[in-house]
Design an enzyme around this catalytic site. Sequence first.
Site, PDB file in Angstrom:
ATOM      1  N   ASP A  29     -37.813 -82.627  57.561  1.00  0.00           N
ATOM      2  CA  ASP A  29     -38.615 -81.910  57.877  1.00  0.00           C
ATOM      3  C   ASP A  29     -39.048 -81.257  56.548  1.00  0.00           C
ATOM      4  OD1 ASP A  29     -40.971 -80.673  59.261  1.00  0.00           O
ATOM      5  OD2 ASP A  29     -38.493 -78.430  60.150  1.00  0.00           O
ATOM      6  N   ARG A  33     -46.263 -79.118  55.365  1.00  0.00           N
ATOM      7  CA  ARG A  33     -45.893 -77.730  53.860  1.00  0.00           C
ATOM      8  C   ARG A  33     -46.511 -78.548  52.945  1.00  0.00           C
ATOM      9  NH1 ARG A  33     -41.312 -75.451  57.238  1.00  0.00           N
ATOM     10  NH2 ARG A  33     -41.468 -77.513  58.370  1.00  0.00           N
ATOM     11  N   ARG A  42     -51.921 -84.817  55.105  1.00  0.00           N
ATOM     12  CA  ARG A  42     -49.774 -84.736  55.343  1.00  0.00           C
ATOM     13  C   ARG A  42     -49.598 -86.132  55.006  1.00  0.00           C
ATOM     14  NH1 ARG A  42     -48.090 -81.461  58.750  1.00  0.00           N
ATOM     15  NH2 ARG A  42     -46.744 -82.538  60.246  1.00  0.00           N
ATOM     16  N   HIS A  46     -45.911 -87.679  53.356  1.00  0.00           N
ATOM     17  CA  HIS A  46     -44.313 -88.380  54.539  1.00  0.00           C
ATOM     18  C   HIS A  46     -44.365 -89.475  53.207  1.00  0.00           C
ATOM     19  CE1 HIS A  46     -44.834 -86.122  57.888  1.00  0.00           C
ATOM     20  NE2 HIS A  46     -46.094 -87.093  58.483  1.00  0.00           N
ATOM     21  N   GLU A  76     -40.588 -87.642  70.188  1.00  0.00           N
ATOM     22  CA  GLU A  76     -42.066 -86.502  70.563  1.00  0.00           C
ATOM     23  C   GLU A  76     -43.103 -86.709  69.318  1.00  0.00           C
ATOM     24  OE1 GLU A  76     -39.020 -85.993  70.664  1.00  0.00           O
ATOM     25  OE2 GLU A  76     -38.996 -86.800  72.773  1.00  0.00           O
ATOM     26  N   TRP A  78     -45.248 -89.624  68.825  1.00  0.00           N
ATOM     27  CA  TRP A  78     -46.496 -89.796  69.125  1.00  0.00           C
ATOM     28  C   TRP A  78     -47.772 -89.115  69.036  1.00  0.00           C
ATOM     29  CZ3 TRP A  78     -46.588 -95.093  68.249  1.00  0.00           C
ATOM     30  CH2 TRP A  78     -45.505 -95.468  68.588  1.00  0.00           C
ATOM     31  N   ARG A  80     -48.535 -86.881  67.495  1.00  0.00           N
ATOM     32  CA  ARG A  80     -49.391 -86.571  66.147  1.00  0.00           C
ATOM     33  C   ARG A  80     -51.071 -87.381  66.530  1.00  0.00           C
ATOM     34  NH1 ARG A  80     -45.659 -85.095  61.766  1.00  0.00           N
ATOM     35  NH2 ARG A  80     -43.626 -84.374  62.922  1.00  0.00           N
ATOM     36  N   LEU A 140     -23.169 -98.918  51.360  1.00  0.00           N
ATOM     37  CA  LEU A 140     -23.888 -97.419  53.104  1.00  0.00           C
ATOM     38  C   LEU A 140     -24.147 -98.276  54.420  1.00  0.00           C
ATOM     39  CD1 LEU A 140     -24.845 -94.497  53.475  1.00  0.00           C
ATOM     40  CD2 LEU A 140     -26.728 -94.935  52.147  1.00  0.00           C
ATOM     41  N   ARG A 197     -30.741 -80.855  57.870  1.00  0.00           N
ATOM     42  CA  ARG A 197     -32.503 -79.910  58.759  1.00  0.00           C
ATOM     43  C   ARG A 197     -32.806 -79.145  57.205  1.00  0.00           C
ATOM     44  NH1 ARG A 197     -35.530 -79.388  63.765  1.00  0.00           N
ATOM     45  NH2 ARG A 197     -37.692 -79.593  63.016  1.00  0.00           N
ATOM     46  N   GLU A 216     -21.257 -80.575  61.334  1.00  0.00           N
ATOM     47  CA  GLU A 216     -20.819 -79.396  60.919  1.00  0.00           C
ATOM     48  C   GLU A 216     -23.159 -79.536  60.405  1.00  0.00           C
ATOM     49  OE1 GLU A 216     -19.622 -77.332  60.150  1.00  0.00           O
ATOM     50  OE2 GLU A 216     -17.613 -77.756  61.459  1.00  0.00           O
TER      51      GLU A 216
HETATM   52  C1  FPP Z   1     -41.318 -83.912  59.332  1.00  0.00           C
HETATM   53  O1  FPP Z   1     -42.033 -83.793  58.833  1.00  0.00           O
HETATM   54  C2  FPP Z   1     -40.686 -85.626  59.139  1.00  0.00           C
HETATM   55  C3  FPP Z   1     -41.344 -86.910  59.655  1.00  0.00           C
HETATM   56  C4  FPP Z   1     -41.737 -86.146  61.368  1.00  0.00           C
HETATM   57  C5  FPP Z   1     -41.754 -88.168  58.757  1.00  0.00           C
HETATM   58  C6  FPP Z   1     -39.986 -88.494  58.564  1.00  0.00           C
HETATM   59  C7  FPP Z   1     -40.694 -89.305  57.726  1.00  0.00           C
HETATM   60  C8  FPP Z   1     -40.390 -89.464  56.453  1.00  0.00           C
HETATM   61  C9  FPP Z   1     -39.233 -88.646  55.936  1.00  0.00           C
HETATM   62  C10 FPP Z   1     -40.504 -90.710  55.739  1.00  0.00           C
HETATM   63  C11 FPP Z   1     -39.246 -91.430  55.834  1.00  0.00           C
HETATM   64  C12 FPP Z   1     -39.425 -92.406  55.578  1.00  0.00           C
HETATM   65  C13 FPP Z   1     -39.612 -93.468  55.909  1.00  0.00           C
HETATM   66  C14 FPP Z   1     -39.798 -95.117  55.165  1.00  0.00           C
HETATM   67  C15 FPP Z   1     -41.052 -93.356  56.659  1.00  0.00           C
HETATM   68  P1  FPP Z   1     -42.952 -83.097  59.260  1.00  0.00           P
HETATM   69  O2  FPP Z   1     -44.300 -83.418  59.148  1.00  0.00           O
HETATM   70  O3  FPP Z   1     -43.337 -82.927  60.917  1.00  0.00           O
HETATM   71  O4  FPP Z   1     -43.283 -82.115  58.682  1.00  0.00           O
HETATM   72  P2  FPP Z   1     -44.265 -80.519  59.025  1.00  0.00           P
HETATM   73  O5  FPP Z   1     -43.057 -79.866  59.198  1.00  0.00           O
HETATM   74  O6  FPP Z   1     -44.111 -78.925  57.213  1.00  0.00           O
HETATM   75  O7  FPP Z   1     -45.873 -80.326  59.532  1.00  0.00           O
END
Ligand code: FPP
Length: 249
Positions: A29, A33, A42, A46, A76, A78, A80, A140, A197, A216
């Site tokens: 997460d 931000r 945004r 990512h 959920e 989708w 966005r 892994l 998280r 945990e």
């Molecule tokens: C949450 O941050 C993140 C996601 C919904 C997407 C997770 C995806 C990645 C970490 C990239 C993963 C790798 C690949 C290859 C796709 P947020 O956008 O909710 O952040 P915010 O809460 O700060 O808005």
Amino acid sequence: MFDRFFKDRKKDKGKKYDNLPLHIAVIPDGNGRWAKKRKLPRTAGHRAGSNTLKTVVKYLSGIGVRFFTIYAFSTENWTRPKEEVASLMNLLLEYLRNAERELEGSNIRIRVIGNRERLSTELQNEILRVEKMTFANTGLNLVFAINYGGRDEIAEAAAKMARDVKRGKLRLNDIDEKVFESYLYTNDIPDPDLVIRTSGEIRSSNFLLWQTAYSEFAFPEVLWPDFTVKYMEQALEEYKSRVRRFGGI
Ligand code: FPP
């Protein structure tokens, strides 16, 4: 079923990475931000998050963690904006396409959990290709949760069981926790020992609801793109100090 993984572990006793979690799951997460702080779109967050993922995977694979699950896209997500969804799907496609080159020699097996039906045919095919290609790898297990929702998974499992009962493939009286688990996406994946998280949010957001009953949890106050190996080491140290009783005393 998972004894063989624990047997390997006995060799680790007393070493730096003694008492490693068998399975680490992450809710990455804070990408949005992270980008906002830098006045970037945004999608840039990512992309940075995807780079963090590469670093973390390399590290965990190197120290001998056996399963790592990343919540890449929830049922959920989708809701966005369309462009953000498209950009996340593209990042995933790109990650999988480059996987062989990036992970070369690492013996990593890639798999995907979640409902694939809503994904593009292109992404579905790429998933099948990479899963097949890395199937025999014994290092892994890198598990991507894509269009994944814990409630969706549980409801699907219940529906599949009902179908099997109706067809006479399963007896109502035989249904128990073990049978139920065998209908989940994670039927051959052990439950996460540690769920991390990032970003300071303290909730599970429909992630591995069944599987995290005794996990945990760690909530480091760092945005996912800034989650360096140092933070993972801290989470592992914290995990080591926890006493897991699984409901006993
Ligand atoms: C949450 O941050 C993140 C996601 C919904 C997407 C997770 C995806 C990645 C970490 C990239 C993963 C790798 C690949 C290859 C796709 P947020 O956008 O909710 O952040 P915010 O809460 O700060 O808005």
